[in-house]
Design an enzyme around this catalytic site. Structure first.
Site, short mmCIF file in Angstrom:
data_model
loop_
_atom_site.label_atom_id
_atom_site.label_comp_id
_atom_site.label_asym_id
_atom_site.label_seq_id
_atom_site.Cartn_x
_atom_site.Cartn_y
_atom_site.Cartn_z
N HIS A 140 -0.89 -0.35 2.60
CA HIS A 140 0.50 -0.28 3.08
C HIS A 140 1.55 -0.42 1.97
O HIS A 140 2.55 -1.13 2.13
CB HIS A 140 0.74 -1.36 4.14
CG HIS A 140 -0.02 -1.15 5.42
ND1 HIS A 140 -0.39 0.08 5.89
CD2 HIS A 140 -0.45 -2.05 6.37
CE1 HIS A 140 -1.01 -0.05 7.06
NE2 HIS A 140 -1.08 -1.32 7.37
N HIS A 213 5.08 0.21 11.75
CA HIS A 213 3.98 -0.70 12.08
C HIS A 213 4.35 -1.63 13.25
O HIS A 213 4.08 -2.83 13.21
CB HIS A 213 3.62 -1.52 10.84
CG HIS A 213 2.19 -1.95 10.79
ND1 HIS A 213 1.67 -2.90 11.64
CD2 HIS A 213 1.18 -1.58 10.00
CE1 HIS A 213 0.40 -3.10 11.35
NE2 HIS A 213 0.07 -2.30 10.35
N GLU A 346 -0.14 3.79 14.86
CA GLU A 346 0.57 4.23 13.66
C GLU A 346 0.27 5.69 13.40
O GLU A 346 -0.87 6.06 13.10
CB GLU A 346 0.12 3.41 12.45
CG GLU A 346 0.34 1.93 12.57
CD GLU A 346 -0.68 1.15 11.74
OE1 GLU A 346 -0.64 1.24 10.51
OE2 GLU A 346 -1.52 0.47 12.33
C1 BGC Z 1 -4.49 -1.66 9.27
C2 BGC Z 1 -5.26 -2.95 9.36
C3 BGC Z 1 -4.42 -4.02 8.73
C4 BGC Z 1 -3.12 -4.09 9.46
C5 BGC Z 1 -2.19 -5.04 8.79
C6 BGC Z 1 -3.24 -1.81 10.02
O1 BGC Z 1 -2.47 -0.66 9.90
O2 BGC Z 1 -5.22 -0.56 9.73
O3 BGC Z 1 -6.50 -2.86 8.73
O4 BGC Z 1 -5.06 -5.24 8.75
O5 BGC Z 1 -2.49 -2.86 9.46
O6 BGC Z 1 -1.91 -6.07 9.55
#
Ligand code: BGC
Length: 383
Positions: A140, A213, A346
């Site tokens: 991310h 998110h 997402e």
């Molecule tokens: C991911 C997870 C990650 C989370 C973060 C998601 O988009 O796929 O693996 O732990 O985001 O909190």
């Protein structure tokens, strides 16, 4: 001091809509009409920058709050079928909640949503090394992704409330090449759609994969798990992952597996059959012009009567069932946010695409315009 851009006059309240008045169709007739608009209020400071909180209100009185910190959707308040208002997304009512680094609650994710293996990739002959913030992988956008920076906000429309957020990510930030100018527009329509337009331009080739998110719990209360939510995803395939959640590169059919959401099914039905829970990229079925918005998923909850439809131009959808939520974070009201009490849908390109030649490319080049659209649409059915 609160800057009022809207005069939030309550114009009309139809008979029989007040909470608790009962009647079979009470939920459906939830029809208060207010003046749509946006207000802006100061929301603290970080990195020496002033943070703002914008409140977008549509004609139906549905309210979405967005902070310039991380471009974060902090709440989305709507009535349930009994006329009771609650937020369908996880969020805090003050900036301090976000500065404690919750796992990306409601934020804009970038420069690259999800993981890049070993935080490394090549473009042509050039190798790049990114920040590794998820074991050996990059997740991310790195240590300080787009979720942890202060965006610049501008109101573009008051009648159909629309907010533009901009951010310039510098060449070398978190290891990424090129200066990337990012524009994210949030629009709240009178049909209870939250539309997110993502645009970007670069001066060097770079991977870009922007998403939001938000964690949803349609009951509006994280004391309830999301296991009874119904989910349908228009995907015949998904991308299996290794132990560190990096795709293997294969696209496997969902048929006959717990990943089959082609027909509506309760999330809890096969959740325990997936080690660790759902945290996978679904390969969306595309019809006709793939640049057009297409229905990707439908999430529903019969207790509240709420249904959330997800439309996107993107080829993938990460369904994450809140597996790593463990009670560490609490809501502003003090309720612990436990495992499987909220989920993310997402929209995205596939994880680790910069290292997977077989996946659709995520490399943006100078002169090209990145533009994707995702719309979350909330509807209500009566009791
Ligand atoms: C991911 C997870 C990650 C989370 C973060 C998601 O988009 O796929 O693996 O732990 O985001 O909190």
């Amino acid at each position: 001091m609160k800057q009022m851009i809207r005069s939030a006059a309550l114009l009309l309240v139809f008979a029989g809509v007040l909470a608790g008045c009962g009647g079979g169709e009470a939920g459906k007739n939830e029809q208060k009409t207010v003046q749509a608009g946006i207000t802006k209020a100061p929301w603290g400071e970080t990195d020496g920058k002033q943070v703002e909180l914008y409140t977008l209100t549509n004609k139906k009185g549905v309210e979405v709050k967005i902070s310039t910190y991380g471009g974060t959707v902090t709440s989305w308040v709507s009535p349930d079928k009994n006329g009771k208002n609650s937020s369908i997304v996880l969020g805090f009512d003050s900036l301090s909640g976000y500065l404690a680094k919750p796992p990306y609650f409601g934020a804009i994710i970038g420069r690259y949503g999800n993981r890049i293996a070993n935080g490394a990739f090549k473009i042509g002959a050039d190798s790049y090394k990114l920040a590794t913030n998820d074991g050996k992988n990059h997740l991310h956008g790195g240590n300080k992704g787009f979720d942890k920076v202060v965006w610049n906000g501008t109101v573009v429309s008051d009648s159909t409330p629309a907010l533009i957020l901009t951010y310039v990510s510098k060449d070398g930030e978190e290891g990424y090449p090129g200066n990337l100018k990012v524009i994210v527009q949030y629009t709240l329509t009178d049909d209870n759609e939250l539309k997110i337009d993502y645009s970007a331009e670069t001066d060097k080739p770079t991977p870009v994969n922007l998403t939001n998110h938000s964690y949803f719990n349609l009951t509006g209360d994280v004391a309830n798990t999301i296991e009874n939510h119904g989910l349908q995803i228009d995907a015949a395939g998904y991308t299996p992952v290794d132990a560190t959640l990096i795709p293997t590169g294969e696209i496997k059919p969902v048929a006959g597996t717990p990943f089959d959401f082609t027909a509506k099914k309760k999330i809890g039905l096969q959740l325990n059959d997936v080690p660790g829970g759902y945290d996978h990229n679904f390969v969306l079925n595309k019809k006709g012009d793939s640049t057009q918005l297409q229905l990707a998923a439908i999430l529903s909850d019969s207790t509240s009567g709420r249904t959330l439809e997800v439309y996107t131009t993107e080829p993938g959808l990460q369904f994450y069932s809140g597996n790593f939520l463990d009670g560490t974070f609490k809501t502003s009201a003090g309720t612990p946010i436990n495992k499987h009490t909220a989920l993310c849908l997402e929209t995205q390109h596939f994880p680790d695409s910069p290292n997977k030649i077989e996946f659709p490319s995520t490399i943006l080049k100078p002169g090209q315009k990145y533009h994707t659209v995702t719309t979350y649409k909330l509807t209500l059915s009566g009791k």
